[in-house]
Design a protein around this motif. Structure first.
Motif, PDB file in Angstrom:
ATOM      1  N   ASP A  12       0.819  -1.207   0.000  1.00  0.00           N
ATOM      2  CA  ASP A  12       0.000   0.000   0.000  1.00  0.00           C
ATOM      3  C   ASP A  12       0.857   1.263   0.000  1.00  0.00           C
ATOM      4  N   HIS A  13       1.957   1.226   0.723  1.00  0.00           N
ATOM      5  CA  HIS A  13       2.858   2.387   0.748  1.00  0.00           C
ATOM      6  C   HIS A  13       3.430   2.658  -0.652  1.00  0.00           C
ATOM      7  N   ILE A  14       3.709   1.587  -1.379  1.00  0.00           N
ATOM      8  CA  ILE A  14       4.180   1.760  -2.757  1.00  0.00           C
ATOM      9  C   ILE A  14       3.071   2.358  -3.618  1.00  0.00           C
ATOM     10  N   ARG A  15       1.857   1.874  -3.438  1.00  0.00           N
ATOM     11  CA  ARG A  15       0.710   2.416  -4.191  1.00  0.00           C
ATOM     12  C   ARG A  15       0.541   3.914  -3.939  1.00  0.00           C
ATOM     13  N   GLU A  16       0.937   4.369  -2.765  1.00  0.00           N
ATOM     14  CA  GLU A  16       0.832   5.792  -2.437  1.00  0.00           C
ATOM     15  C   GLU A  16       1.730   6.657  -3.323  1.00  0.00           C
ATOM     16  N   ASN A  17       2.707   6.047  -3.996  1.00  0.00           N
ATOM     17  CA  ASN A  17       3.528   6.795  -4.947  1.00  0.00           C
ATOM     18  C   ASN A  17       2.682   7.415  -6.056  1.00  0.00           C
ATOM     19  N   LEU A  18       1.524   6.800  -6.323  1.00  0.00           N
ATOM     20  CA  LEU A  18       0.663   7.274  -7.400  1.00  0.00           C
ATOM     21  C   LEU A  18      -0.382   8.279  -6.926  1.00  0.00           C
ATOM     22  N   ASN A  19      -0.379   8.599  -5.645  1.00  0.00           N
ATOM     23  CA  ASN A  19      -1.366   9.542  -5.121  1.00  0.00           C
ATOM     24  C   ASN A  19      -1.244  10.915  -5.767  1.00  0.00           C
ATOM     25  N   LYS A  20      -0.063  11.250  -6.223  1.00  0.00           N
ATOM     26  CA  LYS A  20       0.129  12.564  -6.854  1.00  0.00           C
ATOM     27  C   LYS A  20      -0.776  12.725  -8.075  1.00  0.00           C
ATOM     28  N   TYR A  21      -1.108  11.605  -8.721  1.00  0.00           N
ATOM     29  CA  TYR A  21      -1.965  11.681  -9.907  1.00  0.00           C
ATOM     30  C   TYR A  21      -3.444  11.749  -9.511  1.00  0.00           C
ATOM     31  N   ILE A  37     -18.561  11.961  -2.297  1.00  0.00           N
ATOM     32  CA  ILE A  37     -17.759  11.225  -3.274  1.00  0.00           C
ATOM     33  C   ILE A  37     -17.983   9.728  -3.102  1.00  0.00           C
ATOM     34  N   LEU A  38     -18.178   9.025  -4.207  1.00  0.00           N
ATOM     35  CA  LEU A  38     -18.249   7.565  -4.224  1.00  0.00           C
ATOM     36  C   LEU A  38     -17.019   7.025  -4.914  1.00  0.00           C
ATOM     37  N   ASP A  39     -16.234   6.224  -4.195  1.00  0.00           N
ATOM     38  CA  ASP A  39     -15.047   5.585  -4.763  1.00  0.00           C
ATOM     39  C   ASP A  39     -15.405   4.134  -5.062  1.00  0.00           C
ATOM     40  N   ILE A  40     -15.623   3.843  -6.342  1.00  0.00           N
ATOM     41  CA  ILE A  40     -16.089   2.514  -6.766  1.00  0.00           C
ATOM     42  C   ILE A  40     -14.892   1.592  -6.991  1.00  0.00           C
ATOM     43  N   GLY A  41     -14.916   0.425  -6.341  1.00  0.00           N
ATOM     44  CA  GLY A  41     -13.790  -0.498  -6.432  1.00  0.00           C
ATOM     45  C   GLY A  41     -12.600   0.037  -5.662  1.00  0.00           C
ATOM     46  N   CYS A  42     -12.854   0.464  -4.432  1.00  0.00           N
ATOM     47  CA  CYS A  42     -11.843   1.194  -3.662  1.00  0.00           C
ATOM     48  C   CYS A  42     -10.685   0.327  -3.179  1.00  0.00           C
ATOM     49  N   GLY A  43     -10.878  -0.994  -3.127  1.00  0.00           N
ATOM     50  CA  GLY A  43      -9.809  -1.874  -2.648  1.00  0.00           C
ATOM     51  C   GLY A  43      -9.398  -1.527  -1.233  1.00  0.00           C
ATOM     52  N   THR A  44      -8.097  -1.430  -0.992  1.00  0.00           N
ATOM     53  CA  THR A  44      -7.597  -1.102   0.347  1.00  0.00           C
ATOM     54  C   THR A  44      -7.665   0.389   0.643  1.00  0.00           C
ATOM     55  N   GLY A  45      -8.142   1.167  -0.321  1.00  0.00           N
ATOM     56  CA  GLY A  45      -8.488   2.553  -0.037  1.00  0.00           C
ATOM     57  C   GLY A  45      -7.379   3.571  -0.063  1.00  0.00           C
ATOM     58  N   VAL A  46      -6.322   3.314  -0.822  1.00  0.00           N
ATOM     59  CA  VAL A  46      -5.262   4.327  -0.907  1.00  0.00           C
ATOM     60  C   VAL A  46      -5.820   5.631  -1.500  1.00  0.00           C
ATOM     61  N   PRO A  47      -6.497   5.593  -2.662  1.00  0.00           N
ATOM     62  CA  PRO A  47      -7.103   6.837  -3.153  1.00  0.00           C
ATOM     63  C   PRO A  47      -8.241   7.337  -2.262  1.00  0.00           C
ATOM     64  N   THR A  48      -8.983   6.421  -1.634  1.00  0.00           N
ATOM     65  CA  THR A  48     -10.113   6.806  -0.782  1.00  0.00           C
ATOM     66  C   THR A  48      -9.665   7.736   0.330  1.00  0.00           C
ATOM     67  N   VAL A  49      -8.619   7.341   1.018  1.00  0.00           N
ATOM     68  CA  VAL A  49      -8.088   8.147   2.118  1.00  0.00           C
ATOM     69  C   VAL A  49      -7.552   9.477   1.596  1.00  0.00           C
ATOM     70  N   GLU A  50      -6.869   9.438   0.460  1.00  0.00           N
ATOM     71  CA  GLU A  50      -6.337  10.673  -0.119  1.00  0.00           C
ATOM     72  C   GLU A  50      -7.463  11.621  -0.502  1.00  0.00           C
ATOM     73  N   LEU A  51      -8.527  11.097  -1.078  1.00  0.00           N
ATOM     74  CA  LEU A  51      -9.671  11.923  -1.451  1.00  0.00           C
ATOM     75  C   LEU A  51     -10.305  12.579  -0.240  1.00  0.00           C
ATOM     76  N   ALA A  52     -10.406  11.828   0.848  1.00  0.00           N
ATOM     77  CA  ALA A  52     -10.959  12.402   2.083  1.00  0.00           C
ATOM     78  C   ALA A  52     -10.103  13.567   2.565  1.00  0.00           C
ATOM     79  N   LYS A  53      -8.782  13.402   2.495  1.00  0.00           N
ATOM     80  CA  LYS A  53      -7.858  14.443   2.961  1.00  0.00           C
ATOM     81  C   LYS A  53      -7.951  15.710   2.113  1.00  0.00           C
ATOM     82  N   ILE A  54      -7.980  15.564   0.795  1.00  0.00           N
ATOM     83  CA  ILE A  54      -7.891  16.740  -0.068  1.00  0.00           C
ATOM     84  C   ILE A  54      -9.243  17.381  -0.355  1.00  0.00           C
ATOM     85  N   SER A  55     -10.332  16.641  -0.171  1.00  0.00           N
ATOM     86  CA  SER A  55     -11.653  17.178  -0.517  1.00  0.00           C
ATOM     87  C   SER A  55     -12.358  17.823   0.668  1.00  0.00           C
TER      88      SER A  55
END
Length: 222
Positions: A12-21, A37-55
């Motif tokens: 998951d920490h590696i996946r966070e490398n793509l959070n910039k996009y 916001i609805l995050d469809i197919g969120c998996g372990t939620g790396v983008p989900t958590v990022e979306l919560a932080k920035i939105s």
């Protein structure tokens, strides 16, 4: 924490490398106060958590993998996001919400499940008037996808690509090193080795030939 859980956490920490996009795509949207916001197919939620932080809004993460959702729930609790993020264990095929429930629908790597056209057609009803859909998909048939956007009642806001090299440098290469490290340290942990082999197979398949870049598309309901 088991070896497998530790590996999933490090992955998951590696996946966070793509959070910039994810952040780049979000910034291409107009400002929305407290978006739903609805995050469809969120998996372990790396983008989900990022979306919560920035939105600063309310984020619903939906996935049918209970193990992945349990990891997301742990993150939500650890980051104090309990009041901002909720998790739904459901399938993309059976999910249902009242019409016009969300300002933004986010789909990173999930439209392939139903297909691009079926996804944008079926999910449109969940978007509020003038709501937004952000899709991260492979870049194959890009022109056709852009035509389908118009056909199903959307307009293109923006789009950008993540190159083959970006995926290799920022995700697959460090993941390959992580897999090797865990295999070397825990060769007798069969549950771990099974998952490592699955992830290694994904890397091998992705790079057995020239992998297409991926495409992030930001569109608005009209």
């Amino acid at each position: 924490m088991s070896n497998l859980d530790l590996y999933r956490s490090e992955k998951d920490h590696i996946r966070e490398n793509l959070n910039k996009y994810t952040i780049k795509a979000f910034k291409l949207l107009p400002e929305i106060e407290n978006p739903r916001i609805l995050d469809i197919g969120c998996g372990t939620g790396v983008p989900t958590v990022e979306l919560a932080k920035i939105s600063g809004g309310d984020v619903t993460g939906l996935d049918d993998n209970a193990t992945s959702l349990n990891m997301l729930k742990t993150k939500i609790k650890a980051r104090g996001l309990d009041k901002q993020v909720r998790v739904i264990n459901d399938s993309i095929f059976t999910m249902d919400f009242p019409e016009e429930s969300f300002d933004i629908i986010w789909a990173e790597g999930s439209v392939f499940v139903m297909g691009f056209e079926n996804s944008i057609k079926n999910w449109r009803r969940f978007l509020k008037s003038d709501g937004f859909l952000v899709i991260h998909d492979d870049s194959k048939d890009k022109d056709k996808k852009l035509e389908l956007i118009k056909k199903h009642g959307y307009r293109l806001i923006d789009e950008f690509e993540l190159s083959h090299q970006v995926w290799w440098d920022e995700y697959y290469k460090p993941l390959k090193l992580l897999i090797k490290n865990f295999k070397d340290k825990h060769p007798d942990d069969q549950n771990l080795i099974t998952e490592l082999n699955i992830d290694q197979m994904e890397i091998d398949q992705s790079f057995s030939s020239v992998m297409a870049s991926s495409l992030i598309i930001i569109i608005q309901k009209t």
